[in-house]
Design a protein around this motif. Structure first.
Motif, PDB file in Angstrom:
ATOM      1  N   THR A 187     -17.021  -0.394   5.112  1.00 10.64           N
ATOM      2  CA  THR A 187     -16.083  -0.419   3.886  1.00 10.64           C
ATOM      3  C   THR A 187     -15.043  -1.726   4.021  1.00 10.64           C
ATOM      4  OG1 THR A 187     -14.505   1.018   5.278  1.00 10.64           O
ATOM      5  CG2 THR A 187     -15.970   2.057   3.958  1.00 10.64           C
ATOM      6  N   ILE A 224       0.712  -1.117   0.010  1.00  9.44           N
ATOM      7  CA  ILE A 224       0.096   0.016  -0.062  1.00  9.44           C
ATOM      8  C   ILE A 224       0.854   1.434  -0.185  1.00  9.44           C
ATOM      9  CG2 ILE A 224      -1.781   1.493   1.255  1.00  9.44           C
ATOM     10  CD1 ILE A 224      -2.592  -1.475   2.390  1.00  9.44           C
ATOM     11  N   GLY A 264      -1.551   7.493  -1.267  1.00 10.10           N
ATOM     12  CA  GLY A 264      -2.059   7.900  -2.453  1.00 10.10           C
ATOM     13  C   GLY A 264      -2.954   6.563  -3.254  1.00 10.10           C
ATOM     14  N   LEU A 265      -2.817   5.497  -2.904  1.00  5.53           N
ATOM     15  CA  LEU A 265      -3.347   4.354  -3.433  1.00  5.53           C
ATOM     16  C   LEU A 265      -4.870   4.534  -3.001  1.00  5.53           C
ATOM     17  CD1 LEU A 265      -3.391   1.489  -4.587  1.00  5.53           C
ATOM     18  CD2 LEU A 265      -3.492   0.726  -2.302  1.00  5.53           C
ATOM     19  N   GLN A 266      -5.697   4.295  -4.330  1.00  6.84           N
ATOM     20  CA  GLN A 266      -6.986   4.422  -4.337  1.00  6.84           C
ATOM     21  C   GLN A 266      -7.614   3.325  -4.894  1.00  6.84           C
ATOM     22  OE1 GLN A 266      -8.496   7.927  -6.738  1.00  6.84           O
ATOM     23  NE2 GLN A 266      -7.272   9.253  -5.531  1.00  6.84           N
ATOM     24  N   LEU A 267      -8.788   2.527  -4.180  1.00  6.13           N
ATOM     25  CA  LEU A 267      -9.356   1.332  -4.501  1.00  6.13           C
ATOM     26  C   LEU A 267     -10.874   1.516  -4.765  1.00  6.13           C
ATOM     27  CD1 LEU A 267      -7.686  -1.033  -1.697  1.00  6.13           C
ATOM     28  CD2 LEU A 267      -7.280  -0.757  -4.256  1.00  6.13           C
ATOM     29  N   GLU A 268     -11.502   1.195  -5.686  1.00  6.18           N
ATOM     30  CA  GLU A 268     -12.788   1.470  -5.927  1.00  6.18           C
ATOM     31  C   GLU A 268     -13.542   0.135  -5.707  1.00  6.18           C
ATOM     32  OE1 GLU A 268     -15.744   2.058  -9.777  1.00  6.18           O
ATOM     33  OE2 GLU A 268     -13.577   2.615  -9.926  1.00  6.18           O
ATOM     34  N   THR A 269     -14.556   0.276  -4.881  1.00  2.00           N
ATOM     35  CA  THR A 269     -15.358  -0.999  -4.247  1.00  2.00           C
ATOM     36  C   THR A 269     -16.877  -0.619  -4.669  1.00  2.00           C
ATOM     37  OG1 THR A 269     -16.105   0.559  -2.505  1.00  2.00           O
ATOM     38  CG2 THR A 269     -13.905  -0.782  -1.983  1.00  2.00           C
ATOM     39  N   THR A 305     -14.022  -5.570  -3.954  1.00  2.70           N
ATOM     40  CA  THR A 305     -13.360  -4.819  -4.903  1.00  2.70           C
ATOM     41  C   THR A 305     -13.382  -5.535  -6.050  1.00  2.70           C
ATOM     42  OG1 THR A 305     -11.345  -5.852  -4.224  1.00  2.70           O
ATOM     43  CG2 THR A 305     -11.851  -3.498  -3.242  1.00  2.70           C
TER      44      THR A 305
END
Length: 71
Positions: A65, A8, A11-16, A70
């Motif tokens: 969350t 990780i 700035g890591l972005q994950l879309e769920t 994901t």
């Protein structure tokens, strides 16, 4: 795919998948946690504090969350 802590980056972005926290979920979390703060239980109190309506507990949102899928 397994993600480890060292994978990780800042700035890591994950879309769920989506989820809307409902009034029933907030009420259930109030009972489960014992946290019956009026910000979570009373729309008028929450409006007086500057919110549009009652707000979800931070730990409820964190719990939801952690279970979102994901792609």
């Amino acid at each position: 795919m397994t993600t480890y802590l060292e994978d990780i980056a800042v700035g890591l972005q994950l879309e769920t998948g989506p989820h809307t926290v409902t009034a029933d979920e907030i009420a259930s979390f109030c009972e489960l946690s014992g946290d019956r703060n009026p910000l979570h239980t009373d729309d008028e109190h929450a409006r007086a504090a500057g919110y549009r309506e009652r707000i979800a507990h931070g730990l409820l949102v964190l719990s939801v969350t952690s279970g979102l899928p994901t792609p």
